[in-house]
Design an enzyme around this catalytic site. Structure first.
Site, PDB file in Angstrom:
ATOM      1  N   THR A 187     -22.940  -4.438 -28.339  1.00 22.74           N
ATOM      2  CA  THR A 187     -22.915  -5.630 -27.490  1.00 22.74           C
ATOM      3  C   THR A 187     -22.876  -5.204 -26.032  1.00 22.74           C
ATOM      4  O   THR A 187     -23.603  -5.711 -25.185  1.00 22.74           O
ATOM      5  CB  THR A 187     -21.645  -6.453 -27.801  1.00 22.74           C
ATOM      6  OG1 THR A 187     -21.643  -6.783 -29.190  1.00 22.74           O
ATOM      7  CG2 THR A 187     -21.576  -7.708 -26.963  1.00 22.74           C
ATOM      8  N   HIS A 225      -6.968   6.239   5.005  1.00 20.79           N
ATOM      9  CA  HIS A 225      -7.194   5.124   5.931  1.00 20.79           C
ATOM     10  C   HIS A 225      -8.597   5.246   6.521  1.00 20.79           C
ATOM     11  O   HIS A 225      -9.009   6.346   6.897  1.00 20.79           O
ATOM     12  CB  HIS A 225      -6.160   5.153   7.064  1.00 20.79           C
ATOM     13  CG  HIS A 225      -6.416   4.099   8.099  1.00 20.79           C
ATOM     14  ND1 HIS A 225      -6.083   2.774   7.878  1.00 20.79           N
ATOM     15  CD2 HIS A 225      -7.006   4.163   9.313  1.00 20.79           C
ATOM     16  CE1 HIS A 225      -6.445   2.069   8.946  1.00 20.79           C
ATOM     17  NE2 HIS A 225      -7.010   2.889   9.830  1.00 20.79           N
ATOM     18  N   LEU A 245     -16.914 -17.357 -16.110  1.00 21.37           N
ATOM     19  CA  LEU A 245     -16.791 -17.183 -14.655  1.00 21.37           C
ATOM     20  C   LEU A 245     -17.731 -16.089 -14.140  1.00 21.37           C
ATOM     21  O   LEU A 245     -18.288 -16.218 -13.047  1.00 21.37           O
ATOM     22  CB  LEU A 245     -15.334 -16.902 -14.279  1.00 21.37           C
ATOM     23  CG  LEU A 245     -14.378 -18.029 -14.719  1.00 21.37           C
ATOM     24  CD1 LEU A 245     -12.953 -17.722 -14.293  1.00 21.37           C
ATOM     25  CD2 LEU A 245     -14.811 -19.394 -14.189  1.00 21.37           C
TER      26      LEU A 245
HETATM   27  P1  FAD Z   1     -19.877  -3.890 -30.201  1.00 24.06           P
HETATM   28  O1  FAD Z   1     -20.209  -3.429 -28.854  1.00 24.06           O
HETATM   29  O2  FAD Z   1     -20.015  -5.328 -30.516  1.00 24.06           O
HETATM   30  O3  FAD Z   1     -20.817  -3.058 -31.182  1.00 24.06           O
HETATM   31  C1  FAD Z   1     -20.851  -3.285 -32.554  1.00 24.06           C
HETATM   32  C2  FAD Z   1     -22.223  -2.871 -33.059  1.00 24.06           C
HETATM   33  O4  FAD Z   1     -22.158  -2.899 -34.491  1.00 24.06           O
HETATM   34  C3  FAD Z   1     -23.329  -3.834 -32.679  1.00 24.06           C
HETATM   35  O5  FAD Z   1     -24.382  -3.132 -32.064  1.00 24.06           O
HETATM   36  C4  FAD Z   1     -23.801  -4.440 -34.000  1.00 24.06           C
HETATM   37  O6  FAD Z   1     -25.207  -4.636 -34.060  1.00 24.06           O
HETATM   38  C5  FAD Z   1     -23.388  -3.365 -34.989  1.00 24.06           C
HETATM   39  N1  FAD Z   1     -23.159  -3.859 -36.338  1.00 24.06           N
HETATM   40  C6  FAD Z   1     -22.410  -4.929 -36.716  1.00 24.06           C
HETATM   41  N2  FAD Z   1     -22.387  -5.024 -38.055  1.00 24.06           N
HETATM   42  C7  FAD Z   1     -23.147  -4.006 -38.529  1.00 24.06           C
HETATM   43  C8  FAD Z   1     -23.505  -3.571 -39.821  1.00 24.06           C
HETATM   44  N3  FAD Z   1     -23.061  -4.182 -40.920  1.00 24.06           N
HETATM   45  N4  FAD Z   1     -24.308  -2.493 -39.937  1.00 24.06           N
HETATM   46  C9  FAD Z   1     -24.773  -1.849 -38.837  1.00 24.06           C
HETATM   47  N5  FAD Z   1     -24.448  -2.201 -37.599  1.00 24.06           N
HETATM   48  C10 FAD Z   1     -23.639  -3.262 -37.443  1.00 24.06           C
HETATM   49  N6  FAD Z   1     -16.027  -5.500 -21.916  1.00 24.06           N
HETATM   50  C11 FAD Z   1     -15.610  -4.745 -20.884  1.00 24.06           C
HETATM   51  O7  FAD Z   1     -14.724  -3.912 -21.061  1.00 24.06           O
HETATM   52  N7  FAD Z   1     -16.157  -4.886 -19.637  1.00 24.06           N
HETATM   53  C12 FAD Z   1     -17.126  -5.783 -19.390  1.00 24.06           C
HETATM   54  O8  FAD Z   1     -17.601  -5.879 -18.264  1.00 24.06           O
HETATM   55  C13 FAD Z   1     -17.582  -6.603 -20.449  1.00 24.06           C
HETATM   56  N8  FAD Z   1     -18.550  -7.506 -20.238  1.00 24.06           N
HETATM   57  C14 FAD Z   1     -18.997  -8.263 -21.292  1.00 24.06           C
HETATM   58  C15 FAD Z   1     -19.970  -9.212 -21.055  1.00 24.06           C
HETATM   59  C16 FAD Z   1     -20.442  -9.996 -22.088  1.00 24.06           C
HETATM   60  C17 FAD Z   1     -21.514 -11.017 -21.802  1.00 24.06           C
HETATM   61  C18 FAD Z   1     -19.925  -9.822 -23.397  1.00 24.06           C
HETATM   62  C19 FAD Z   1     -20.448 -10.641 -24.535  1.00 24.06           C
HETATM   63  C20 FAD Z   1     -18.940  -8.889 -23.640  1.00 24.06           C
HETATM   64  C21 FAD Z   1     -18.462  -8.105 -22.591  1.00 24.06           C
HETATM   65  N9  FAD Z   1     -17.451  -7.170 -22.775  1.00 24.06           N
HETATM   66  C22 FAD Z   1     -17.005  -6.418 -21.728  1.00 24.06           C
HETATM   67  C23 FAD Z   1     -16.850  -6.942 -24.090  1.00 24.06           C
HETATM   68  C24 FAD Z   1     -17.456  -5.689 -24.749  1.00 24.06           C
HETATM   69  O9  FAD Z   1     -18.855  -5.845 -24.834  1.00 24.06           O
HETATM   70  C25 FAD Z   1     -16.862  -5.462 -26.125  1.00 24.06           C
HETATM   71  O10 FAD Z   1     -15.455  -5.430 -26.040  1.00 24.06           O
HETATM   72  C26 FAD Z   1     -17.341  -4.146 -26.701  1.00 24.06           C
HETATM   73  O11 FAD Z   1     -18.741  -4.122 -26.791  1.00 24.06           O
HETATM   74  C27 FAD Z   1     -16.741  -3.910 -28.078  1.00 24.06           C
HETATM   75  O12 FAD Z   1     -17.195  -2.700 -28.571  1.00 24.06           O
HETATM   76  P2  FAD Z   1     -17.326  -2.445 -30.134  1.00 24.06           P
HETATM   77  O13 FAD Z   1     -17.866  -1.059 -30.258  1.00 24.06           O
HETATM   78  O14 FAD Z   1     -16.084  -2.782 -30.830  1.00 24.06           O
HETATM   79  O15 FAD Z   1     -18.419  -3.500 -30.657  1.00 24.06           O
END
Ligand code: FAD
Ligand code: NAI
Length: 468
Positions: free
Chosen positions: A42, A447, A188
């Protein structure tokens, strides 16, 4: 014939890909399953990276149309090429996701593109994107499947007129009126992008405040600044339905506590009321992996689920849904699996909202300390009294430090201001080392920098700020 690995990570977001890299560094044979065609999850594809690209570009556009002239920079005739701005954003995403592919190659991690399903401990079946299936066998499995948009009952997200953050990062034209459901981080940040590009933005928020969980004083001042920027807030209100007509959207809004419905016209509605763990199709039930009461994968103190050999991290488990939190958990679980003692300190995870000004927080809020009955002292310093902020005309906001009244230990730091997201790192280090406000106050700060406001706030804890 199944492929054999020490570790199979499901999901290549910041949690999963970082876990894979750390495990590979520690000598494990690793595969990472990802159902998108690009790595990075994501965060890199539809979250942190594209949103920050648009925040950066739209801020420069707003500056060019705004107060650059006050500094003697005449920018007559500035215009927006939205298509180009979107391709700038897409290039940034592409560069970042390819960067992860490079890191996988460098660390000899095998990416497997397809949807992973856990058949049992030690076995993951992948429905490959290119067709067919493949079964991966592993000593351990890490679930890092992240999260997905929380739906709003009765409202269908079509990613055209009624969008989630994903659609809002890809609008083809600037809406005249963008209605945002949810006054949280996404609403926001993306509201700011479109507001700067010319949209009127109305935020409908269920609670009587924005960004719940953030220090009250910061949230109130932040809201006031956003209002000055043109945001309209409807607090204590909920959206009960959205009708699509040929002329646009008719959004029904009523008081959260019940009352008369009011209809607001808008051309785009952004639903941003939170995210929920994504575990669909993962086979958790069949594998016997338990969820907690909120549908998150339940884990113990070492990220282990109730099934031996299956671990979980990131947005799929409890805690703030933040990329850096997911990354730190990825490192910790990889180290645990390699026999080390990986650990995450949940008391010092910063949160940043990348608006202008930014909001950055770490540790306890004043409300949390009050509710816990902790005796604390507050030190505050406004950017309007900081030399660098003054000369740069970036005087909105302040630094607020909360310290234990008896020991002076820093318990929370909250910054509303330009570059707050970078400045909060200093507070993180201080808190990791158990610093007192006095430690920060006695540390020499360069500074003229905005960070001097952090030092001054630390001095203010003891009532001895110098420039106020
Ligand atoms: P994810 O990044 O969601 O990755 C999970 C991956 O698993 C995905 O690619 C998905 O396709 C894959 N997947 C799921 N199920 C399966 C499966 N069964 N088999 C194979 N693949 C699978 N956080 C910040 O810290 N700073 C920010 O500025 C920030 N901005 C954001 C802006 C937006 C618009 C959004 C939506 C979120 C933002 N976040 C931000 C939050 C951040 O994106 C998430 O906290 C972070 O991506 C979580 O990481 P993760 O690895 O747990 O999951
Ligand atoms: P959020 O949890 O930040 O905000 C959701 C808001 O919607 C809350 O204020 C909530 O009270 C409100 N709400 C809930 N139901 C509602 C309803 N029916 N009507 C009106 N308002 C309602 O969630 P958001 O903004 O969707 O972001 C999701 C996650 O993504 C966050 O947890 C955040 O951690 C992460 N994220 C982080 C970013 C960052 O670190 N800069 C940027 C963007 C997202």
């Amino acid at each position: 014939m199944a492929d054999q690995f020490d570790l199979v990570v499901i999901g290549a977001g910041p949690g999963g890909y970082v876990c894979a890299i750390r495990a590979a560094q520690l000598g494990l044979k690793v595969a990472c399953v990802e159902k998108r065609d690009a790595l990075g999850g994501t965060c890199l594809n539809v979250g942190c990276i594209p949103s920050k690209a648009l925040l950066h570009a739209s801020e420069l556009y707003a500056e060019a149309n705004g107060h650059l002239a006050d500094m003697g920079i005449n920018t007559k005739g500035v215009s927006l090429d939205l298509e180009k701005m979107m391709s700038f954003k897409d290039d940034g995403v592409d560069g970042n996701t390819k960067g992860v592919a490079f890191l996988f190659k460098k660390n000899k991690i095998e990416p497997v593109y397809g949807a992973g399903k856990i058949l049992s401990a030690g076995k993951v079946e992948v429905a490959l994107n290119e067709g067919g299936t493949r079964v991966l066998e592993a000593k351990n499995i890490v679930i890092a499947t992240g999260s997905d948009v929380m739906p709003l009952p009765g409202v269908e997200i079509d990613e055209d007129k009624i969008v989630s953050s994903t659609g809002a990062l890809d609008l083809k034209e600037v809406p005249k009126h963008l209605l945002v459901v949810g006054g949280g981080v996404i609403g926001l940040e993306l509201g700011s992008v479109w507001s700067r590009l010319g949209a009127k933005v109305t935020v409908v928020e269920f609670l009587d405040r924005i960004i719940p969980g953030t220090d009250d004083e910061v949230a109130k001042n932040f809201q006031r600044i956003l209002k000055k920027q043109g945001f309209e807030f409807k607090l204590g209100m909920k959206v009960t339905g959205i009708d699509k007509t040929n002329k646009g959207l008719k959004v029904s809004v009523e008081p959260a506590k019940g009352g008369d419905t009011q209809v607001i016209e808008a051309d785009i509605a952004l639903v941003a009321i939170g995210r929920r763990p994504y575990t669909e199709g993962l086979g958790l039930e069949g594998a016997g992996v338990a969820l907690d009461e909120r549908g998150r994968v339940a884990i113990d103190d070492h990220f282990k689920t109730n099934v031996d050999g299956i671990y979980a991290i990131g947005d799929a488990i409890a805690g703030p849904m933040l990329a850096h939190k997911a990354e730190d958990e990825g490192v910790a679980v990889a180290e645990i699996l390699a026999g080390q003692s990986g650990h995450v300190n949940y008391d010092t995870i910063p949160g940043v909202i990348y608006t202008a000004p930014e909001v950055a927080t770490i540790g306890k809020t004043e409300e949390e300390l009050k509710n816990a009955g902790v005796d604390y002292r507050v030190g505050k310093f406004p950017f309007s009294a900081n030399g660098r902020a003054k000369v740069n005309m970036q005087t909105d906001g302040f630094v607020k430090i909360l310290a234990d009244a008896k020991t002076d230990r820093v318990l929370g730091v909250h910054i509303l201001g330009t570059d707050a997201g970078n400045m909060i790192a200093e507070a993180g280090i201080a808190m990791e080392f158990g610093a007192s406000a006095e430690d920060i106050a006695r540390t020499c700060h360069a500074h003229p920098t905005l960070t001097e406001a952090v030092k001054e706030a630390a001095l203010a804890v003891d009532g001895r700020a110098l420039h106020m």
